[in-house]
Design a protein around this motif. Structure first.
Motif, mmCIF file in Angstrom:
data_model
loop_
_atom_site.group_PDB
_atom_site.id
_atom_site.type_symbol
_atom_site.label_atom_id
_atom_site.label_comp_id
_atom_site.label_asym_id
_atom_site.label_seq_id
_atom_site.Cartn_x
_atom_site.Cartn_y
_atom_site.Cartn_z
ATOM 1 N N PHE A 166 1.299 -0.948 0.336
ATOM 2 C CA PHE A 166 -0.114 0.137 -0.174
ATOM 3 C C PHE A 166 1.165 1.124 -0.293
ATOM 4 C CE2 PHE A 166 -2.648 -3.117 2.564
ATOM 5 C CZ PHE A 166 -3.867 -2.998 1.833
ATOM 6 N N ASN A 167 0.516 2.276 -0.635
ATOM 7 C CA ASN A 167 1.076 3.172 -0.949
ATOM 8 C C ASN A 167 1.341 4.704 0.099
ATOM 9 O OD1 ASN A 167 2.850 5.586 -1.540
ATOM 10 N ND2 ASN A 167 1.058 6.066 -3.769
ATOM 11 N N THR A 168 1.378 3.702 1.542
ATOM 12 C CA THR A 168 1.601 4.657 3.225
ATOM 13 C C THR A 168 2.876 4.076 4.017
ATOM 14 O OG1 THR A 168 0.321 4.774 4.548
ATOM 15 C CG2 THR A 168 0.184 2.865 3.377
ATOM 16 N N SER A 169 2.786 4.651 4.290
ATOM 17 C CA SER A 169 4.193 4.391 5.937
ATOM 18 C C SER A 169 4.133 2.821 6.029
ATOM 19 C CB SER A 169 4.119 5.207 7.057
ATOM 20 O OG SER A 169 3.362 4.665 7.463
ATOM 21 N N TYR B 27 8.507 4.559 9.660
ATOM 22 C CA TYR B 27 7.570 6.119 8.976
ATOM 23 C C TYR B 27 8.430 5.804 7.976
ATOM 24 C CZ TYR B 27 5.972 6.799 13.881
ATOM 25 O OH TYR B 27 5.902 6.925 14.756
ATOM 26 N N GLN B 28 9.587 4.877 7.030
ATOM 27 C CA GLN B 28 9.428 5.158 5.923
ATOM 28 C C GLN B 28 8.308 5.183 4.577
ATOM 29 O OE1 GLN B 28 13.465 3.473 5.118
ATOM 30 N NE2 GLN B 28 12.941 3.040 3.111
ATOM 31 N N LYS B 29 8.157 5.716 3.551
ATOM 32 C CA LYS B 29 7.215 5.117 2.637
ATOM 33 C C LYS B 29 7.199 3.475 2.393
ATOM 34 C CE LYS B 29 4.431 7.488 1.093
ATOM 35 N NZ LYS B 29 3.414 7.413 -0.068
ATOM 36 N N ILE C 248 6.924 1.645 0.010
ATOM 37 C CA ILE C 248 6.939 1.606 -1.355
ATOM 38 C C ILE C 248 8.436 1.173 -1.540
ATOM 39 C CG2 ILE C 248 5.142 1.963 -3.025
ATOM 40 C CD1 ILE C 248 5.722 5.013 -3.053
ATOM 41 N N THR C 249 9.553 2.099 -0.938
ATOM 42 C CA THR C 249 10.313 2.839 -1.061
ATOM 43 C C THR C 249 11.296 1.647 -0.558
ATOM 44 O OG1 THR C 249 10.753 4.494 0.970
ATOM 45 C CG2 THR C 249 10.113 5.254 -1.575
#
Ligand SMILES: Nc1ncnc2c1ncn2[C@@H]1O[C@H](COP(=O)(O)OP(=O)(O)OP(=O)(O)O)[C@@H](O)[C@H]1O
Ligand SMILES: [Mg+2]
Lengths: 235, 272, 216
Positions: free
Chosen positions: C90-93, C130-132, C134-135
């Protein structure tokens, strides 16, 4: 060229000495387009979501219809709303013609297809694996839909920005249904049209610059929200 | 939480709408023409009227035909226009009542300073038009405005059918733009004195008046109230207050005292 | 007794190609099952059907607890989970990714925080909280997937190729995690093409060939 520079200079002096009348015009523009946009979003985003998420008969036709309406000339929309709201029209009894409400109504018709259609595209573009992941983690069909919509949120925001661009820049429809009444339904774009008609190019251009600046500020704000979606850390 | 946000947003929209739509009871909608509004006349006389009566006049400016149509459909309470034949017809059809002539301005023929068609000295508009036809270009507004209708009625009287002729340009633009196009094309055109006076210096027009003063070229403005028997919702009482004020001594004085930004009087009050 | 899964006479075709051919298998005992077989033999398809993500054309998936047959409803579905080969970030933390399963189950935010922290600590991703998501790198993404699945404490956990395209170090980390999550009353099913890994992990070996399972 001369009137160009003069226009810009005048724009800044107008902003600097912002008079009551001009401020009223700017605020009315923002209020009318803002209200139209909020209502379009409240209807358009869920509608776009349903079209994007659910398969039902007539879905393709609705998408085609929305895309067609996206390109509808504002004057046509204005004429349509005018005939609807005119005292001799079906909704004439409401007495809404030449009021800001009529302008909001026309702008909703302009923005809604854009919001719904682009919102639909944003949702369709979400990787199907997102929906599958939510199901494996125990989501109900509704929760799965929410997960997909959340995933499409930046695209949805773009759809709202596009809708805003359409209504802020629009003049044909609100001129017809609002009547461009001084101090009551006169907004930035209709003032620009009027001043151009009168040959006050500097003033018209100055208003154009102010409109540009407002659009810029709003777009930068929305862009920052979008960028947040791409950044490395979020809290 | 999310529901609260939604409710707040909806509340906000409702607040905006009720605020921007707020309007006093004592107000009327006046259908008029773009040229009248663009002249700035209303900005001068309406505050005087409002101060006296407390009635706010909301002006919606359209082309002459559309302005009368607005009244016919019941979308206005009063019409302030300048197309005598259309007005009389609408009154006859029962859409309007109490038509009164209020003021006039006049039209002039303008052309290149060197006057290639040699119009200067001619007294009759019809003769002038005949002479222009073929020997020079003529720019027509072609937008069904009052000015355009006046021009077409003159052509009719000459017996010439200009439409489609090489020297006849229909531009579909407002008066000022039409003048500018005529200037570029070294052509003649029919304009109202107000626009001419207000714009000739500003737009650097290399043109002069070649004919003026012919009674054919007078443009009579009239005001009339929408018939309350046709449209029961119209604010007839307030509309009539406006009509009566316009033709009163005070209203006539207000019109006569209106000057454009170059200090020229644009309208001559002539209520009977 | 652990939750048992019985797949009986499952068939599945895609565009006329029969992928699963009357396949039956029961996951009865707790422990790690390793499912192997050639590419395209139908392992992933079988897992998706077992995890109730897809419907079979015919045949039945049934769950049993203490010998009693359970309804395949949402409550049942929430006792199992499948980690897909591409986990679907999911594109979140990272935190919110892991919290998702608890949130949709209506847990309170205090409890969610505690459980998510524990799960992230378990897979060694606390510092990326707390990193995104997707990264993340592939190895980290795979561990995120495991944390996201573990946080809901599934009784049956399917892991479809959890170590494909993962380096040795991360493979080792993930294998350790799999060994540590083994417990009484939990069935873990892992697919892999790495035979050495299969031997290291398996309590039970399951081999699939051309849509059929042969118990060795
Ligand atoms: N959604 C689908 N649509 C069409 N065909 C599919 C679909 N899913 C799987 N297949 C086909 O079913 C067959 C089995 O695929 P599956 O993914 O189950 O194999 P697998 O055993 O997991 O292979 P691998 O070891 O490569 O992961 C393949 O031929 C595949 O192309
Ligand atoms: Mg596979």
């Amino acid at each position: 060229m001369n009137s160009m520079t003069e226009g810009f200079l005048k724009a800044f002096s107008l902003i600097y000495n912002l008079d009551q009348e001009l401020l009223g015009i700017i605020l009315l523009s923002l209020k009318v387009s803002g209200a139209a946009l909020i209502i379009s979003s409240i209807i358009g985003v869920p509608a776009g979501a349903v079209i994007g998420l659910k398969k039902f008969p007539g879905r393709g036709f609705i998408i085609t219809l929305l895309n067609t309406f996206m390109g509808l000339p504002p004057v046509v929309v204005g004429l349509f709303v005018y005939l609807l709201l005119s005292r001799s029209g079906p909704l004439g009894f409401m007495g809404l013609l030449y009021t800001p409400s009529a302008m909001v109504a026309a702008q909703i018709i302009l923005a809604l297809p854009i919001v719904a259609s682009l919102c639909h595209s944003a949702i369709v573009a979400v990787d199907p694996i997102i929906g599958q992941a939510s199901i494996t983690l125990g989501a109900t069909p509704y929760q799965k839909a929410v997960a997909i919509i959340k995933e499409a949120r930046y695209g949805i925001l773009s759809s709202v920005i596009a809708g805003f661009g359409r209504v802020m820049a629009e003049v044909g429809a609100i001129l017809i249904v609002g009547g461009n009444i001084a101090g009551y339904t006169r907004v930035m774009t209709t003032t620009i049209a009027l001043e151009t008609d009168k040959g006050n190019f500097e003033l018209a251009l100055a208003l154009g610059v102010i409109l540009l600046i407002i659009s810029l500020i709003i777009n930068i704000a929305l862009h920052l929200i979008q960028r947040k979606g791409m950044a490395g850390t979020i809290r | 939480m999310k529901k609260t946000v939604l409710i707040i947003i909806l509340f906000l929209v409702a607040a905006i709408l009720s605020e921007v739509n707020a309007s006093s009871d004592k107000e009327i909608i006046c259908a008029s023409t773009t040229s009248t509004e663009n002249s700035g006349l209303f900005g001068h006389i309406l505050p005087i009227f409002e101060k006296k009566t407390g009635i706010k006049v909301k002006v919606v400016a359209r082309g002459t035909g559309a302005a009368i149509e607005m009244g016919k459909r019941g979308d206005a309470d009063v019409a302030f226009v300048h197309a005598k034949e259309l007005e009389l017809k609408a009154v006859e059809e029962g859409f309007f009542v109490n038509r009164h002539e209020v003021m006039y301005n006049d039209f002039v023929i303008i052309g290149p300073t060197n006057d290639p068609a040699k119009i200067k000295g001619i007294k009759s508009t019809i003769e002038a038009f005949k002479k222009i036809a073929g020997s020079a270009s003529f720019v027509s507004r072609g937008d069904n405005s009052g000015t355009n209708n006046m021009e077409l009625s003159i052509w009719k009287k000459t017996g010439i059918v200009p439409k489609g002729q090489e020297w006849y340009l229909e531009v579909g633009q407002g008066m000022e733009k039409t003048q500018r196009i005529a200037n570029e094309k070294r052509a003649y055109t029919l304009t109202d004195r107000g626009t001419w006076l207000a714009t000739k210096d500003k737009d650097n027009l290399d043109m002069v008046i070649v004919l003026e003063g012919d009674p054919t070229l007078f443009n009579q403005y009239a005001v009339m109230a929408v018939n309350p028997e046709k449209h029961t919702h119209v604010k007839y009482k307030e509309a009539m207050e406006f009509v009566n004020w316009l033709i009163s001594k005070e209203g006539q004085q207000a019109i006569g005292s209106f000057k454009d930004k170059n200090g020229n009087q644009l309208f001559i009050p002539n209520a009977k | 007794m652990n939750l048992q899964l019985r797949a009986s006479n499952i068939t599945k075709s895609y565009h006329g190609d029969r992928v699963l051919k009357n396949t039956s298998y029961s996951f009865n005992k707790s422990g790690v099952y390793v499912l192997t077989g050639p590419n395209g033999s139908g392992k992933s398809t079988f897992l998706r059907i077992c995890a109730l993500l897809e419907e079979p054309d015919s045949g039945e998936i049934s769950f049993l607890s203490d010998g009693k047959l359970l309804m395949n409803d949402i409550a049942m579905r929430r006792r199992i989970t499948l980690l897909l080969p591409k986990i679907g970030v999911f594109n979140t933390s990272v935190f919110k990714n892991v919290a998702y399963g608890l949130k949709i189950r209506g847990h309170k935010s205090d409890g969610i925080k505690e459980k998510v922290d524990k799960a992230l600590d378990f897979v060694g991703l606390s510092h990326k909280k707390y990193q995104k998501a997707i990264t993340l790198s592939s190895g980290e993404t795979q561990r995120l997937g495991i944390a996201r699945a573990l946080v809901i404490d599934p009784e049956i956990l399917f892991l479809d190729e959890p170590t494909a395209s993962i380096d040795q170090k991360n493979t080792k980390i993930i294998e350790d995690i799999i060994i540590r999550i083994k417990r009484e009353e939990r069935v873990v099913v892992v697919t892999t093409h790495d035979m050495a890994q299969a031997e290291r992990l398996a309590d039970f070996m399951v081999i699939m060939k051309e849509g059929k399972i042969n118990e060795p």
